[in-house]
Motif scaffolding. Sequence first.
Motif, PDB file in Angstrom:
ATOM      1  N   PHE A  14     108.854 -66.880   1.952  1.00 31.33           N
ATOM      2  CA  PHE A  14     107.445 -66.546   1.730  1.00 31.33           C
ATOM      3  C   PHE A  14     107.059 -66.857   0.290  1.00 31.33           C
ATOM      4  CE2 PHE A  14     109.071 -63.877   5.114  1.00 31.33           C
ATOM      5  CZ  PHE A  14     108.095 -63.985   6.091  1.00 31.33           C
ATOM      6  N   THR A  15     105.771 -67.036   0.058  1.00 28.43           N
ATOM      7  CA  THR A  15     105.277 -67.314  -1.287  1.00 28.43           C
ATOM      8  C   THR A  15     104.235 -66.265  -1.681  1.00 28.43           C
ATOM      9  OG1 THR A  15     103.422 -68.694  -0.544  1.00 28.43           O
ATOM     10  CG2 THR A  15     105.566 -69.807  -0.908  1.00 28.43           C
ATOM     11  N   ILE A  16     104.048 -66.128  -2.979  1.00 29.87           N
ATOM     12  CA  ILE A  16     103.000 -65.231  -3.480  1.00 29.87           C
ATOM     13  C   ILE A  16     101.641 -65.699  -2.963  1.00 29.87           C
ATOM     14  CG2 ILE A  16     101.808 -64.399  -5.558  1.00 29.87           C
ATOM     15  CD1 ILE A  16     104.590 -63.114  -5.077  1.00 29.87           C
ATOM     16  N   GLU A  17     101.440 -67.003  -2.909  1.00 27.59           N
ATOM     17  CA  GLU A  17     100.156 -67.527  -2.427  1.00 27.59           C
ATOM     18  C   GLU A  17      99.848 -67.038  -1.011  1.00 27.59           C
ATOM     19  OE1 GLU A  17      99.188 -71.755  -0.902  1.00 27.59           O
ATOM     20  OE2 GLU A  17      98.523 -71.719  -3.001  1.00 27.59           O
ATOM     21  N   ILE A  60     101.672 -56.363  -9.406  1.00 25.06           N
ATOM     22  CA  ILE A  60     101.477 -56.689  -7.988  1.00 25.06           C
ATOM     23  C   ILE A  60     102.439 -57.801  -7.578  1.00 25.06           C
ATOM     24  CG2 ILE A  60      99.855 -57.671  -6.307  1.00 25.06           C
ATOM     25  CD1 ILE A  60      99.237 -54.720  -7.151  1.00 25.06           C
ATOM     26  N   VAL A  61     102.572 -58.826  -8.407  1.00 30.98           N
ATOM     27  CA  VAL A  61     103.491 -59.927  -8.113  1.00 30.98           C
ATOM     28  C   VAL A  61     104.923 -59.410  -8.025  1.00 30.98           C
ATOM     29  CG1 VAL A  61     104.443 -62.108  -8.982  1.00 30.98           C
ATOM     30  CG2 VAL A  61     101.967 -61.710  -9.037  1.00 30.98           C
ATOM     31  N   GLU A  62     105.280 -58.508  -8.923  1.00 33.22           N
ATOM     32  CA  GLU A  62     106.614 -57.913  -8.884  1.00 33.22           C
ATOM     33  C   GLU A  62     106.826 -57.139  -7.581  1.00 33.22           C
ATOM     34  OE1 GLU A  62     109.035 -54.362 -11.152  1.00 33.22           O
ATOM     35  OE2 GLU A  62     107.703 -55.605 -12.368  1.00 33.22           O
ATOM     36  N   ASN A  63     105.829 -56.346  -7.174  1.00 31.92           N
ATOM     37  CA  ASN A  63     105.934 -55.586  -5.933  1.00 31.92           C
ATOM     38  C   ASN A  63     106.037 -56.508  -4.718  1.00 31.92           C
ATOM     39  OD1 ASN A  63     105.803 -53.199  -7.357  1.00 31.92           O
ATOM     40  ND2 ASN A  63     103.658 -52.804  -6.883  1.00 31.92           N
ATOM     41  N   LEU A  64     105.251 -57.577  -4.706  1.00 29.52           N
ATOM     42  CA  LEU A  64     105.316 -58.539  -3.600  1.00 29.52           C
ATOM     43  C   LEU A  64     106.683 -59.212  -3.539  1.00 29.52           C
ATOM     44  CD1 LEU A  64     101.776 -60.159  -3.891  1.00 29.52           C
ATOM     45  CD2 LEU A  64     102.609 -58.740  -1.995  1.00 29.52           C
ATOM     46  N   LEU A 110     109.084 -56.627  -2.060  1.00 27.18           N
ATOM     47  CA  LEU A 110     108.793 -56.552  -0.626  1.00 27.18           C
ATOM     48  C   LEU A 110     109.434 -57.727   0.107  1.00 27.18           C
ATOM     49  CD1 LEU A 110     107.104 -55.593   1.917  1.00 27.18           C
ATOM     50  CD2 LEU A 110     105.265 -57.038   1.005  1.00 27.18           C
ATOM     51  N   THR A 111     109.268 -58.906  -0.453  1.00 26.57           N
ATOM     52  CA  THR A 111     109.792 -60.115   0.189  1.00 26.57           C
ATOM     53  C   THR A 111     111.312 -60.147   0.163  1.00 26.57           C
ATOM     54  OG1 THR A 111     107.776 -61.301  -0.377  1.00 26.57           O
ATOM     55  CG2 THR A 111     109.707 -62.630   0.172  1.00 26.57           C
ATOM     56  N   ASP A 112     111.885 -59.915  -1.004  1.00 23.04           N
ATOM     57  CA  ASP A 112     113.346 -59.992  -1.130  1.00 23.04           C
ATOM     58  C   ASP A 112     114.067 -58.937  -0.300  1.00 23.04           C
ATOM     59  OD1 ASP A 112     113.063 -62.137  -2.867  1.00 23.04           O
ATOM     60  OD2 ASP A 112     113.423 -60.941  -4.673  1.00 23.04           O
ATOM     61  N   CYS A 113     113.496 -57.740  -0.226  1.00 20.75           N
ATOM     62  CA  CYS A 113     114.188 -56.627   0.425  1.00 20.75           C
ATOM     63  C   CYS A 113     113.851 -56.458   1.903  1.00 20.75           C
ATOM     64  CB  CYS A 113     113.887 -55.322  -0.309  1.00 20.75           C
ATOM     65  SG  CYS A 113     114.539 -55.304  -1.990  1.00 20.75           S
ATOM     66  N   LEU A 114     112.707 -56.987   2.335  1.00 24.14           N
ATOM     67  CA  LEU A 114     112.309 -56.754   3.721  1.00 24.14           C
ATOM     68  C   LEU A 114     111.843 -58.011   4.450  1.00 24.14           C
ATOM     69  CD1 LEU A 114     112.030 -54.646   5.942  1.00 24.14           C
ATOM     70  CD2 LEU A 114     109.762 -54.087   5.043  1.00 24.14           C
ATOM     71  N   TYR A 161     107.056 -51.506   2.005  1.00 33.53           N
ATOM     72  CA  TYR A 161     108.311 -51.294   1.297  1.00 33.53           C
ATOM     73  C   TYR A 161     108.009 -50.767  -0.098  1.00 33.53           C
ATOM     74  CZ  TYR A 161     113.064 -52.007  -0.333  1.00 33.53           C
ATOM     75  OH  TYR A 161     114.327 -51.801  -0.810  1.00 33.53           O
ATOM     76  N   ASP A 162     108.239 -49.473  -0.272  1.00 31.54           N
ATOM     77  CA  ASP A 162     108.130 -48.823  -1.576  1.00 31.54           C
ATOM     78  C   ASP A 162     109.531 -48.352  -1.929  1.00 31.54           C
ATOM     79  OD1 ASP A 162     107.859 -47.089  -3.735  1.00 31.54           O
ATOM     80  OD2 ASP A 162     106.101 -46.068  -2.913  1.00 31.54           O
ATOM     81  N   PRO A 163     110.192 -48.971  -2.909  1.00 44.02           N
ATOM     82  CA  PRO A 163     111.582 -48.613  -3.229  1.00 44.02           C
ATOM     83  C   PRO A 163     111.790 -47.129  -3.521  1.00 44.02           C
ATOM     84  CG  PRO A 163     110.892 -50.532  -4.491  1.00 44.02           C
ATOM     85  CD  PRO A 163     109.679 -50.004  -3.794  1.00 44.02           C
ATOM     86  N   ALA A 164     110.743 -46.442  -3.951  1.00 50.10           N
ATOM     87  CA  ALA A 164     110.852 -45.015  -4.257  1.00 50.10           C
ATOM     88  C   ALA A 164     110.643 -44.137  -3.022  1.00 50.10           C
ATOM     89  CB  ALA A 164     109.831 -44.637  -5.332  1.00 50.10           C
ATOM     90  N   ASP A 165     110.339 -44.743  -1.878  1.00 51.90           N
ATOM     91  CA  ASP A 165     110.013 -43.974  -0.676  1.00 51.90           C
ATOM     92  C   ASP A 165     110.430 -44.747   0.573  1.00 51.90           C
ATOM     93  OD1 ASP A 165     108.937 -42.249   1.220  1.00 51.90           O
ATOM     94  OD2 ASP A 165     106.874 -42.914   0.887  1.00 51.90           O
ATOM     95  N   LEU A 166     111.718 -44.872   0.789  1.00 50.06           N
ATOM     96  CA  LEU A 166     112.227 -45.613   1.953  1.00 50.06           C
ATOM     97  C   LEU A 166     112.488 -44.637   3.100  1.00 50.06           C
ATOM     98  CD1 LEU A 166     114.545 -48.123   0.089  1.00 50.06           C
ATOM     99  CD2 LEU A 166     112.258 -48.524   1.026  1.00 50.06           C
ATOM    100  N   ARG A 167     111.405 -44.037   3.596  1.00 52.13           N
ATOM    101  CA  ARG A 167     111.521 -42.982   4.604  1.00 52.13           C
ATOM    102  C   ARG A 167     111.751 -43.506   6.015  1.00 52.13           C
ATOM    103  NH1 ARG A 167     106.003 -42.502   2.819  1.00 52.13           N
ATOM    104  NH2 ARG A 167     104.543 -43.278   4.385  1.00 52.13           N
ATOM    105  N   GLY A 168     111.556 -44.796   6.246  1.00 53.41           N
ATOM    106  CA  GLY A 168     111.815 -45.372   7.561  1.00 53.41           C
ATOM    107  C   GLY A 168     110.875 -44.904   8.648  1.00 53.41           C
TER     108      GLY A 168
END
Length: 139
Positions: free
Chosen positions: A4-7, A28-32, A35-39, A125-132
């Motif tokens: 996936f890309t940021i675009e 926002i770019v960091e969060n995206l 999200l992409t790398d982890c999920l 995907y919020d790394p501080a809240d991985l409640r599933g």
Amino acid sequence: MKYFTIEELTRSATAERLGIVNKGDARIVENLTVLTDCLLDPLRALWGAPLRVTSGYRCPALNRAVGGVANSHHLRGMAADLVTVANSQCENERLFDVLISSGLRWTQAIMERSRRGVTWVHVAYDPADLRGEVLSRMA
């Protein structure tokens, strides 16, 4: 970010139609990216075929325009709505099942359905809240 890309995670037909600039800052770019790398990338690898992002990051104006909730993970670049290339109800539901049985971690997974029969998979995907959290809802 392999698949996936940021675009594509910031692209929005609604934003283009309404003249909304839907660009995020470095956070926002960091969060995206997280999200992409982890999920998103791991899910795409499990699926074994391309997935299409129908909604990723939403700036506040875009979130209002599409009727998003005020605390949406989309506002922070921590969510994406996905469909399969076939974009059929059966395939999108199968993608949701793959996610649920994958062993991946997430904040929210929602099988979304519109009253018109359109389906998509919302993932957050919020790394501080991985409640599933797993939900199914009519949008």
